[in-house]
Design a protein around this motif. Structure first.
Motif, PDB file in Angstrom:
ATOM      1  N   TYR A 106      47.869  37.499  15.397  1.00 54.82           N
ATOM      2  CA  TYR A 106      47.790  36.406  16.371  1.00 54.82           C
ATOM      3  C   TYR A 106      48.312  36.844  17.734  1.00 54.82           C
ATOM      4  O   TYR A 106      47.678  36.621  18.774  1.00 54.82           O
ATOM      5  CB  TYR A 106      48.582  35.209  15.839  1.00 54.82           C
ATOM      6  N   GLU A 107      49.479  37.484  17.758  1.00 52.35           N
ATOM      7  CA  GLU A 107      50.058  37.910  19.031  1.00 52.35           C
ATOM      8  C   GLU A 107      49.217  38.983  19.705  1.00 52.35           C
ATOM      9  O   GLU A 107      49.079  39.002  20.935  1.00 52.35           O
ATOM     10  CB  GLU A 107      51.491  38.407  18.819  1.00 52.35           C
ATOM     11  N   GLU A 108      48.637  39.890  18.920  1.00 54.06           N
ATOM     12  CA  GLU A 108      47.828  40.952  19.506  1.00 54.06           C
ATOM     13  C   GLU A 108      46.547  40.396  20.125  1.00 54.06           C
ATOM     14  O   GLU A 108      46.158  40.778  21.232  1.00 54.06           O
ATOM     15  CB  GLU A 108      47.475  42.001  18.442  1.00 54.06           C
ATOM     16  N   ILE A 109      45.893  39.470  19.416  1.00 45.35           N
ATOM     17  CA  ILE A 109      44.673  38.880  19.969  1.00 45.35           C
ATOM     18  C   ILE A 109      45.017  37.981  21.156  1.00 45.35           C
ATOM     19  O   ILE A 109      44.302  37.953  22.169  1.00 45.35           O
ATOM     20  CB  ILE A 109      43.907  38.094  18.889  1.00 45.35           C
ATOM     21  N   LYS A 110      46.108  37.267  21.045  1.00 47.15           N
ATOM     22  CA  LYS A 110      46.549  36.419  22.151  1.00 47.15           C
ATOM     23  C   LYS A 110      46.801  37.251  23.402  1.00 47.15           C
ATOM     24  O   LYS A 110      46.425  36.852  24.521  1.00 47.15           O
ATOM     25  CB  LYS A 110      47.819  35.664  21.755  1.00 47.15           C
ATOM     26  N   ALA A 111      47.407  38.422  23.235  1.00 50.68           N
ATOM     27  CA  ALA A 111      47.641  39.311  24.376  1.00 50.68           C
ATOM     28  C   ALA A 111      46.330  39.731  25.015  1.00 50.68           C
ATOM     29  O   ALA A 111      46.202  39.799  26.241  1.00 50.68           O
ATOM     30  CB  ALA A 111      48.442  40.539  23.931  1.00 50.68           C
ATOM     31  N   LEU A 112      45.332  40.025  24.181  1.00 55.96           N
ATOM     32  CA  LEU A 112      44.019  40.405  24.711  1.00 55.96           C
ATOM     33  C   LEU A 112      43.415  39.280  25.540  1.00 55.96           C
ATOM     34  O   LEU A 112      42.852  39.517  26.617  1.00 55.96           O
ATOM     35  CB  LEU A 112      43.076  40.763  23.570  1.00 55.96           C
ATOM     36  N   VAL A 113      43.521  38.055  25.043  1.00 53.14           N
ATOM     37  CA  VAL A 113      42.946  36.918  25.764  1.00 53.14           C
ATOM     38  C   VAL A 113      43.730  36.658  27.050  1.00 53.14           C
ATOM     39  O   VAL A 113      43.145  36.452  28.125  1.00 53.14           O
ATOM     40  CB  VAL A 113      42.924  35.665  24.868  1.00 53.14           C
ATOM     41  N   MET A 114      45.057  36.670  26.959  1.00 57.55           N
ATOM     42  CA  MET A 114      45.875  36.378  28.131  1.00 57.55           C
ATOM     43  C   MET A 114      45.722  37.443  29.214  1.00 57.55           C
ATOM     44  O   MET A 114      45.739  37.137  30.410  1.00 57.55           O
ATOM     45  CB  MET A 114      47.348  36.253  27.715  1.00 57.55           C
ATOM     46  N   ASP A 115      45.569  38.696  28.814  1.00 61.72           N
ATOM     47  CA  ASP A 115      45.445  39.806  29.770  1.00 61.72           C
ATOM     48  C   ASP A 115      44.003  40.080  30.178  1.00 61.72           C
ATOM     49  O   ASP A 115      43.741  41.019  30.922  1.00 61.72           O
ATOM     50  CB  ASP A 115      46.039  41.086  29.173  1.00 61.72           C
ATOM     51  N   HIS A 116      43.067  39.277  29.662  1.00 65.96           N
ATOM     52  CA  HIS A 116      41.636  39.442  29.945  1.00 65.96           C
ATOM     53  C   HIS A 116      41.087  40.732  29.356  1.00 65.96           C
ATOM     54  O   HIS A 116      40.059  41.240  29.817  1.00 65.96           O
ATOM     55  CB  HIS A 116      41.339  39.382  31.449  1.00 65.96           C
ATOM     56  N   PRO A 136      63.406  36.606  33.646  1.00 64.05           N
ATOM     57  CA  PRO A 136      62.448  36.341  34.725  1.00 64.05           C
ATOM     58  C   PRO A 136      61.202  37.194  34.563  1.00 64.05           C
ATOM     59  O   PRO A 136      61.250  38.285  34.012  1.00 64.05           O
ATOM     60  CB  PRO A 136      63.223  36.724  35.989  1.00 64.05           C
ATOM     61  N   VAL A 137      60.082  36.691  35.045  1.00 57.86           N
ATOM     62  CA  VAL A 137      58.835  37.431  34.957  1.00 57.86           C
ATOM     63  C   VAL A 137      58.934  38.679  35.831  1.00 57.86           C
ATOM     64  O   VAL A 137      59.309  38.616  36.992  1.00 57.86           O
ATOM     65  CB  VAL A 137      57.660  36.558  35.428  1.00 57.86           C
ATOM     66  N   THR A 138      58.592  39.842  35.262  1.00 58.08           N
ATOM     67  CA  THR A 138      58.688  41.091  36.018  1.00 58.08           C
ATOM     68  C   THR A 138      57.379  41.868  36.019  1.00 58.08           C
ATOM     69  O   THR A 138      57.329  42.975  36.520  1.00 58.08           O
ATOM     70  CB  THR A 138      59.797  41.995  35.428  1.00 58.08           C
ATOM     71  N   GLY A 139      56.323  41.329  35.436  1.00 56.63           N
ATOM     72  CA  GLY A 139      55.058  42.043  35.395  1.00 56.63           C
ATOM     73  C   GLY A 139      53.925  41.116  35.029  1.00 56.63           C
ATOM     74  O   GLY A 139      54.132  39.945  34.720  1.00 56.63           O
ATOM     75  N   GLU A 140      52.708  41.628  35.067  1.00 59.39           N
ATOM     76  CA  GLU A 140      51.537  40.797  34.863  1.00 59.39           C
ATOM     77  C   GLU A 140      51.024  40.786  33.427  1.00 59.39           C
ATOM     78  O   GLU A 140      50.211  39.950  33.081  1.00 59.39           O
ATOM     79  CB  GLU A 140      50.403  41.262  35.789  1.00 59.39           C
ATOM     80  N   MET A 144      47.950  28.259  32.647  1.00 58.33           N
ATOM     81  CA  MET A 144      48.385  28.659  33.986  1.00 58.33           C
ATOM     82  C   MET A 144      48.784  30.124  34.034  1.00 58.33           C
ATOM     83  O   MET A 144      48.480  30.828  35.000  1.00 58.33           O
ATOM     84  CB  MET A 144      49.534  27.752  34.454  1.00 58.33           C
ATOM     85  N   PHE A 145      49.489  30.608  33.002  1.00 57.98           N
ATOM     86  CA  PHE A 145      49.861  32.011  32.995  1.00 57.98           C
ATOM     87  C   PHE A 145      48.639  32.901  32.824  1.00 57.98           C
ATOM     88  O   PHE A 145      48.635  34.041  33.276  1.00 57.98           O
ATOM     89  CB  PHE A 145      50.886  32.296  31.896  1.00 57.98           C
ATOM     90  N   ARG A 146      47.609  32.384  32.195  1.00 53.62           N
ATOM     91  CA  ARG A 146      46.378  33.152  32.068  1.00 53.62           C
ATOM     92  C   ARG A 146      45.695  33.309  33.428  1.00 53.62           C
ATOM     93  O   ARG A 146      45.004  34.291  33.687  1.00 53.62           O
ATOM     94  CB  ARG A 146      45.447  32.447  31.084  1.00 53.62           C
ATOM     95  N   LEU A 147      45.893  32.332  34.303  1.00 53.67           N
ATOM     96  CA  LEU A 147      45.359  32.433  35.657  1.00 53.67           C
ATOM     97  C   LEU A 147      46.146  33.443  36.475  1.00 53.67           C
ATOM     98  O   LEU A 147      45.591  34.305  37.151  1.00 53.67           O
ATOM     99  CB  LEU A 147      45.432  31.070  36.355  1.00 53.67           C
ATOM    100  N   ASN A 148      47.451  33.315  36.449  1.00 55.78           N
ATOM    101  CA  ASN A 148      48.331  34.225  37.195  1.00 55.78           C
ATOM    102  C   ASN A 148      49.754  33.986  36.748  1.00 55.78           C
ATOM    103  O   ASN A 148      50.107  32.889  36.335  1.00 55.78           O
ATOM    104  CB  ASN A 148      48.222  34.006  38.712  1.00 55.78           C
ATOM    105  N   THR A 149      50.583  35.020  36.830  1.00 57.22           N
ATOM    106  CA  THR A 149      51.967  34.886  36.381  1.00 57.22           C
ATOM    107  C   THR A 149      52.904  34.466  37.503  1.00 57.22           C
ATOM    108  O   THR A 149      54.033  34.085  37.237  1.00 57.22           O
ATOM    109  CB  THR A 149      52.489  36.220  35.811  1.00 57.22           C
ATOM    110  N   ALA A 150      52.438  34.512  38.764  1.00 56.77           N
ATOM    111  CA  ALA A 150      53.281  34.171  39.909  1.00 56.77           C
ATOM    112  C   ALA A 150      54.680  34.748  39.752  1.00 56.77           C
ATOM    113  O   ALA A 150      55.674  34.032  39.781  1.00 56.77           O
ATOM    114  CB  ALA A 150      53.349  32.649  40.088  1.00 56.77           C
ATOM    115  N   PRO A 151      54.820  36.097  39.553  1.00 56.45           N
ATOM    116  CA  PRO A 151      56.111  36.673  39.185  1.00 56.45           C
ATOM    117  C   PRO A 151      57.209  36.455  40.207  1.00 56.45           C
ATOM    118  O   PRO A 151      58.370  36.325  39.854  1.00 56.45           O
ATOM    119  CB  PRO A 151      55.792  38.173  39.036  1.00 56.45           C
ATOM    120  N   GLY A 152      56.857  36.369  41.482  1.00 52.95           N
ATOM    121  CA  GLY A 152      57.893  36.191  42.490  1.00 52.95           C
ATOM    122  C   GLY A 152      58.515  34.818  42.476  1.00 52.95           C
ATOM    123  O   GLY A 152      59.525  34.588  43.122  1.00 52.95           O
ATOM    124  N   ASP A 153      57.919  33.877  41.759  1.00 53.00           N
ATOM    125  CA  ASP A 153      58.395  32.505  41.766  1.00 53.00           C
ATOM    126  C   ASP A 153      59.120  32.115  40.486  1.00 53.00           C
ATOM    127  O   ASP A 153      59.385  30.938  40.262  1.00 53.00           O
ATOM    128  CB  ASP A 153      57.217  31.553  41.988  1.00 53.00           C
TER     129      ASP A 153
END
Length: 246
Positions: free
Chosen positions: A36-46, A143-147, A188-197
């Motif tokens: 589940y996590e591996e496929i989810k990562a594929l979907v979230m990361d496009h 905090p978010v540090t990457g995409e 929303m995270f699938r759209l963008n992670t907005a790491p600076g925010d």
């Protein structure tokens, strides 16, 4: 090469974990969770592109598992709103939210979540208040540090947990279910992670939390409305700067 079978790192960042290690079976539940996590990562990361067909057999070969845990994982992802199943057509990754879809999502959030925050200020139990505090502290520590999903997933999970716990603390089960079923943060995270925010988000959560802790429903609703307005502005700014996401 189809979107569902292309190399994992072709959409964002370096190659992902599926290329470097097989998923090993350590029990049915553990195996399904990892798939589940591996496929989810594929979907979230496009790695599986939005709208692309998700092939059960091809994923099973890629993960070096039988089709059964892949099917179970996809059923969970369907409930998350990340894939859809069509009769006789199998699974497809859901499309990204358009600007219009984001407007609809935030309209729903503004209808539901300030009310949930106000009610939580009245009805939250001590255990729920403790959990909200722990969640905010956890977000500040992650905090978010990457995409890539594997980097930001802890922050995203805590973000969603804060909103879901707050809704549950409202004492209104239907309201809580409505908030949880939006799966807001996955989309929303699938759209963008907005790491600076990330820390801005934590500060906004903290203002909501302090109002709830003080049992001030009006201030809790106001703080949630301010958080949603800030989140909207951050996400629409990213979409305005990236026509491919419109």
């Amino acid at each position: 090469m189809s979107a569902s079978t292309k190399p994992i790192g072709s959409a964002r960042g370096p190659a992902g974990p599926l290329e470097s290690r097989p998923v090993e079976d350590s029990g049915r539940r553990g195996l399904t969770d990892r798939v589940y996590e591996e496929i989810k990562a594929l979907v979230m990361d496009h790695g599986i592109e939005p709208g692309a067909r998700v092939g059960i057999e091809s994923l099973a070969r890629r993960l070096e598992v039988s089709p059964t845990p892949v099917r179970e994982a996809l059923a969970r992802l369907e409930s998350d709103g990340l894939v859809t199943k069509r009769s006789q057509a199998g699974y497809r990754a859901t499309e990204l939210l358009s600007v219009e879809g984001l407007v609809d999502l935030f309209d729903m959030r503004r209808l539901l979540e300030p009310r949930a925050a106000a009610l939580a200020a009245v009805h939250a139990t001590d255990e729920q208040l403790d959990h909200l505090e722990t969640t905010v502290e956890g977000m500040r520590s992650h905090p978010v540090t990457g995409e890539r999903y594997l980097v930001y997933r802890r922050f995203a999970a805590l973000d969603q947990e804060f909103h879901d716990t707050l809704a549950a603390a409202s004492g209104r089960p239907l309201l809580a279910q409505a908030v949880q079923r939006l799966h807001t943060h996955l989309h929303m995270f699938r759209l963008n992670t907005a790491p600076g925010d990330a820390l801005t988000t934590v500060d906004e959560h903290d203002r909501v939390l302090r109002a709830v802790l003080r049992r001030n429903p009006d201030r809790a609703a106001e703080a949630m409305e301010q958080h949603l307005s800030g989140s909207w502005e951050r996400h629409i700014a990213v979409m305005d700067g990236n026509p491919a996401k419109k």
